[in-house]
Design an enzyme around this catalytic site. Structure first.
Site, mmCIF file in Angstrom:
data_model
loop_
_atom_site.group_PDB
_atom_site.id
_atom_site.type_symbol
_atom_site.label_atom_id
_atom_site.label_comp_id
_atom_site.label_asym_id
_atom_site.label_seq_id
_atom_site.Cartn_x
_atom_site.Cartn_y
_atom_site.Cartn_z
ATOM 1 N N LYS A 1 54.870 53.737 84.376
ATOM 2 C CA LYS A 1 54.927 54.684 85.506
ATOM 3 C C LYS A 1 53.840 54.354 86.525
ATOM 4 O O LYS A 1 54.089 54.249 87.721
ATOM 5 C CB LYS A 1 54.743 56.116 84.987
ATOM 6 C CG LYS A 1 54.848 57.156 86.081
ATOM 7 C CD LYS A 1 54.238 58.499 85.685
ATOM 8 C CE LYS A 1 52.833 58.607 86.188
ATOM 9 N NZ LYS A 1 52.223 59.907 86.189
ATOM 10 N N THR B 1 48.721 61.858 88.260
ATOM 11 C CA THR B 1 48.756 60.494 88.804
ATOM 12 C C THR B 1 50.085 60.331 89.523
ATOM 13 O O THR B 1 51.139 60.200 88.877
ATOM 14 C CB THR B 1 48.629 59.443 87.684
ATOM 15 O OG1 THR B 1 47.437 59.706 86.948
ATOM 16 C CG2 THR B 1 48.555 58.035 88.279
ATOM 17 N N LYS C 1 42.676 55.030 91.652
ATOM 18 C CA LYS C 1 43.271 55.114 90.303
ATOM 19 C C LYS C 1 44.373 54.059 90.130
ATOM 20 O O LYS C 1 44.450 53.363 89.117
ATOM 21 C CB LYS C 1 43.830 56.533 90.120
ATOM 22 C CG LYS C 1 44.757 56.737 88.956
ATOM 23 C CD LYS C 1 44.049 57.032 87.677
ATOM 24 C CE LYS C 1 45.040 57.144 86.529
ATOM 25 N NZ LYS C 1 44.409 57.236 85.242
ATOM 26 N N LEU D 1 50.511 67.419 86.563
ATOM 27 C CA LEU D 1 51.955 67.278 86.364
ATOM 28 C C LEU D 1 52.338 65.810 86.239
ATOM 29 O O LEU D 1 51.610 64.936 86.712
ATOM 30 C CB LEU D 1 52.679 67.940 87.541
ATOM 31 C CG LEU D 1 52.386 69.453 87.657
ATOM 32 C CD1 LEU D 1 52.779 69.989 89.025
ATOM 33 C CD2 LEU D 1 53.094 70.216 86.555
ATOM 34 N N PRO D 2 53.509 65.540 85.642
ATOM 35 C CA PRO D 2 53.835 64.138 85.344
ATOM 36 C C PRO D 2 54.039 63.241 86.563
ATOM 37 O O PRO D 2 53.392 62.208 86.682
ATOM 38 C CB PRO D 2 55.126 64.241 84.531
ATOM 39 C CG PRO D 2 55.243 65.660 84.096
ATOM 40 C CD PRO D 2 54.469 66.483 85.060
HETATM 41 P P1 NAD Z 1 52.808 65.630 79.917
HETATM 42 O O1 NAD Z 1 54.181 65.125 80.152
HETATM 43 O O2 NAD Z 1 52.271 65.688 78.536
HETATM 44 O O3 NAD Z 1 52.681 67.120 80.524
HETATM 45 C C1 NAD Z 1 53.192 67.532 81.735
HETATM 46 C C2 NAD Z 1 53.427 69.033 81.679
HETATM 47 O O4 NAD Z 1 53.885 69.465 82.968
HETATM 48 C C3 NAD Z 1 54.520 69.443 80.676
HETATM 49 O O5 NAD Z 1 53.981 70.426 79.815
HETATM 50 C C4 NAD Z 1 55.646 69.977 81.545
HETATM 51 O O6 NAD Z 1 56.361 71.051 80.955
HETATM 52 C C5 NAD Z 1 54.887 70.447 82.774
HETATM 53 N N1 NAD Z 1 55.680 70.541 84.008
HETATM 54 C C6 NAD Z 1 56.529 69.646 84.543
HETATM 55 N N2 NAD Z 1 56.999 70.104 85.733
HETATM 56 C C7 NAD Z 1 56.412 71.303 85.952
HETATM 57 C C8 NAD Z 1 56.474 72.259 87.004
HETATM 58 N N3 NAD Z 1 57.241 72.081 88.095
HETATM 59 N N4 NAD Z 1 55.732 73.375 86.897
HETATM 60 C C9 NAD Z 1 54.954 73.580 85.809
HETATM 61 N N5 NAD Z 1 54.843 72.714 84.778
HETATM 62 C C10 NAD Z 1 55.580 71.597 84.855
HETATM 63 O O7 NAD Z 1 51.859 64.750 80.866
HETATM 64 P P2 NAD Z 1 50.300 64.419 80.652
HETATM 65 O O8 NAD Z 1 50.150 63.323 79.680
HETATM 66 O O9 NAD Z 1 49.568 65.710 80.456
HETATM 67 O O10 NAD Z 1 49.954 63.792 82.092
HETATM 68 C C11 NAD Z 1 49.825 64.578 83.251
HETATM 69 C C12 NAD Z 1 49.410 63.667 84.390
HETATM 70 O O11 NAD Z 1 48.148 63.073 84.059
HETATM 71 C C13 NAD Z 1 50.390 62.511 84.642
HETATM 72 O O12 NAD Z 1 50.525 62.280 86.013
HETATM 73 C C14 NAD Z 1 49.740 61.337 83.921
HETATM 74 O O13 NAD Z 1 50.092 60.090 84.495
HETATM 75 C C15 NAD Z 1 48.273 61.654 84.124
HETATM 76 N N6 NAD Z 1 47.397 61.050 83.104
HETATM 77 C C16 NAD Z 1 47.756 61.071 81.793
HETATM 78 C C17 NAD Z 1 46.922 60.484 80.852
HETATM 79 C C18 NAD Z 1 47.292 60.494 79.384
HETATM 80 O O14 NAD Z 1 46.658 59.749 78.609
HETATM 81 N N7 NAD Z 1 48.239 61.293 78.940
HETATM 82 C C19 NAD Z 1 45.717 59.884 81.255
HETATM 83 C C20 NAD Z 1 45.357 59.916 82.595
HETATM 84 C C21 NAD Z 1 46.219 60.499 83.524
#
Ligand code: NAD
Length: 338
Positions: free
Chosen positions: A287, A133, A212, A101-102
Site C-alpha cells: 500500500k 498513511t 513518510k 484510518l487505513p
Molecule cells: P487497521 O486496518 O488495523 O485499522 C483501521 C481501523 O479504521 C479499523 O478498525 C476500521 O474499522 C476503521 N475504519 C475504517 N474506515 C473508517 C471510517 N470511515 N470511520 C471510522 N473508522 C473507520 O489499520 P492500522 O494498522 O491501525 O493502520 C492505520 C493507518 O496507520 C494506516 O494508514 C497504516 O498505513 C498506518 N500505519 C500502520 C502501521 C502498522 O504497523 N499497522 C505502522 C505505521 C503506520
C-alpha cells in the site's frame, strides 16, 4: 537552544500534572481504532486528566466497546470516555480530533461526514490531526475542505503519519512526521507526545506524508535487495550470520539487514525468526509503495525500481506461504533457504 528545549520537552513524561486549581477541560475525539489507533487512543486517554474527555469512533463497534471497557477499568484513571455513533458525533464537542484510518478513501469519507454535519463553533479553533498513511494530495484535499467549510481561523487539518508499528503504538514510543504550519507546532506536539516519543516537524501541511512515503519507498527497495543479497550469499556457501555480520559493518548496511533481517535465525527478535509473524504486513508495504508511486507521478519524479518492487510484493502477497506475514517474507518468496 530552541532544539535543546524541544529535546528536553520530548524526554519528559507526558502525563499532565494535576493541580489544585481547576483545569481547563480538553475534549478529544479519536477516529479509527484498528491495530494502531486502538493503542494510540489508549495511551492518549491514560495520560489525560479526569476533567478531559475522549470521544471514540470506529465503524467496528466491537473495537470501540472493547477499548472503552479497557479504559474504564484501567487503574491509570485518565480522561472520561464516550462512544459516538459516527465520526461527526465524535468530533462535535472536540477541540482536537485525531484520525488513524487505513486509506485515502476512508479519510475522505470520515472527514466528509464530519464537515457535512455543520460543526458548532468551539471556544478555540478545532485541530484535526490525521495520522493515517495516505498520499499527500488526498491529505491536502481534505485540508482544503476543512479550510473551506470552517470559518477562517476556526480549524486546521494537519498530517502526522507515524513510524514504530504496533509495538511502538502500544509502548507509546511512536515517531510522528508532522506536516503543519509552524504556528501550530506548539499546540500539536504535546498531543502527539502522549502517544509517541518524537515529533519531527517536516514543513507545511502534507510534508509529513511526503517524508513518510519517501522513507517507505526506500524501505520497500532495501527489503527486497537485502533478501536477494542474503539468498545469493547463502547459495554461494556463506553462513547467514557471517554474511549479515559483514554487511552490517559494510556499505550495504540498512534496517532490513541489521534489525529486520529476512533470514530466519540471523536476528532472533526479527519476524523472520518466528515464521514471519507480526511485524510490518506485506499488504501495508505494498500500500505504501503504491502511494509513493502515485505521489512520485504527480511530482514528476522517476522511480525506476518501483514497478518491479510492486510486482514482487504483489506476487508474494498472493502466495499462500507469504500472505499476511511480515514484508521480509519476500526472502521466502525468492526461494531462500530457511
Ligand atoms: P487497521 O486496518 O488495523 O485499522 C483501521 C481501523 O479504521 C479499523 O478498525 C476500521 O474499522 C476503521 N475504519 C475504517 N474506515 C473508517 C471510517 N470511515 N470511520 C471510522 N473508522 C473507520 O489499520 P492500522 O494498522 O491501525 O493502520 C492505520 C493507518 O496507520 C494506516 O494508514 C497504516 O498505513 C498506518 N500505519 C500502520 C502501521 C502498522 O504497523 N499497522 C505502522 C505505521 C503506520
Amino acid at each position: 537552544m530552541k532544539t535543546n528545549v524541544r529535546l528536553w520537552r520530548q524526554l519528559q513524561p507526558h502525563r499532565r500534572a494535576f493541580s489544585t486549581t481547576p483545569q481547563r477541560l480538553d475534549n478529544y475525539a479519536f477516529i479509527g481504532l484498528g491495530q494502531m489507533g486502538y493503542q494510540m487512543a489508549r495511551n492518549l486517554q491514560a495520560k489525560l486528566s479526569p476533567s478531559d474527555s475522549v470521544h471514540l469512533f470506529d465503524l467496528n463497534k466491537g473495537a470501540m466497546e472493547k477499548l472503552a471497557q479497557e479504559m474504564k477499568s484501567s487503574q491509570a484513571g485518565g480522561a472520561a470516555v464516550k462512544l459516538a455513533d459516527d465520526a461527526a458525533e465524535a468530533a462535535r464537542d472536540a477541540d482536537t480530533i485525531i484520525s488513524c484510518l487505513p486509506e485515502p478513501r476512508h479519510v475522505k469519507s470520515a472527514y466528509g461526514t464530519i464537515l457535512e454535519s455543520g460543526l458548532p463553533a468551539r471556544p478555540k479553533p478545532r485541530l484535526f490531526i490525521d495520522c493515517s498513511t495516505i498520499d499527500p494530495s488526498s491529505s491536502r484535499e481534505v485540508a482544503a475542505s476543512v479550510s473551506k467549510v470552517l470559518p477562517s481561523g476556526q480549524g486546521a487539518f494537519v498530517d502526522a503519519p507515524m513510524s514504530g508499528g504496533v509495538v511502538g503504538a502500544t509502548a507509546g514510543t511512536l515517531t510522528f512526521m508532522l506536516g503543519a504550519p509552524e504556528s501550530l507546532v506548539a499546540r500539536i506536539e504535546p498531543v502527539l507526545l502522549r502517544m509517541g516519543k518524537r515529533v519531527l516537524h517536516c514543513g507545511p501541511q502534507g510534508t509529513g506524508l511526503s517524508a513518510k512515503l519517501a522513507n517507505n519507498y526506500l524501505l520497500a527497495i532495501n527489503n527486497i535487495a537485502t533478501a536477494e543479497a542474503m539468498n545469493l550469499g547463502i547459495r554461494w556457501g556463506l553462513d547467514p550470520k557471517v554474511l549479515a555480520g559483514i554487511i552490517n559493518v559494510s556499505t550495504g548496511k540498512c534496517w532490513p539487514s541489521e534489525v529486520n533481517n529476512p533470514v530466519p535465525g540471523v536476528v532472533e527478535t526479527a519476524p523472520a525468526s518466528r515464521d514471519y509473524a507480526g511485524g510490518f504486513g506485506i499488504g501495508l508495504m505494498k500500500k505504501d509503495l503504491r502511494l509513493a508511486m502515485m505521489a512520485a507521478r504527480e511530482a514528476g519524479a522517476r522511480l525506476d525500481l518501483a514497478e518491479k518492487a510492486d510486482e514482487v510484493y504483489d506476487t508474494a502477497e498472493a502466495d499462500e506461504r507469504c500472505k499476511g506475514r511480515d514484508f521480509s517474507v519476500v526472502y521466502r518468496y525468492l526461494g531462500g533457504k530457511e
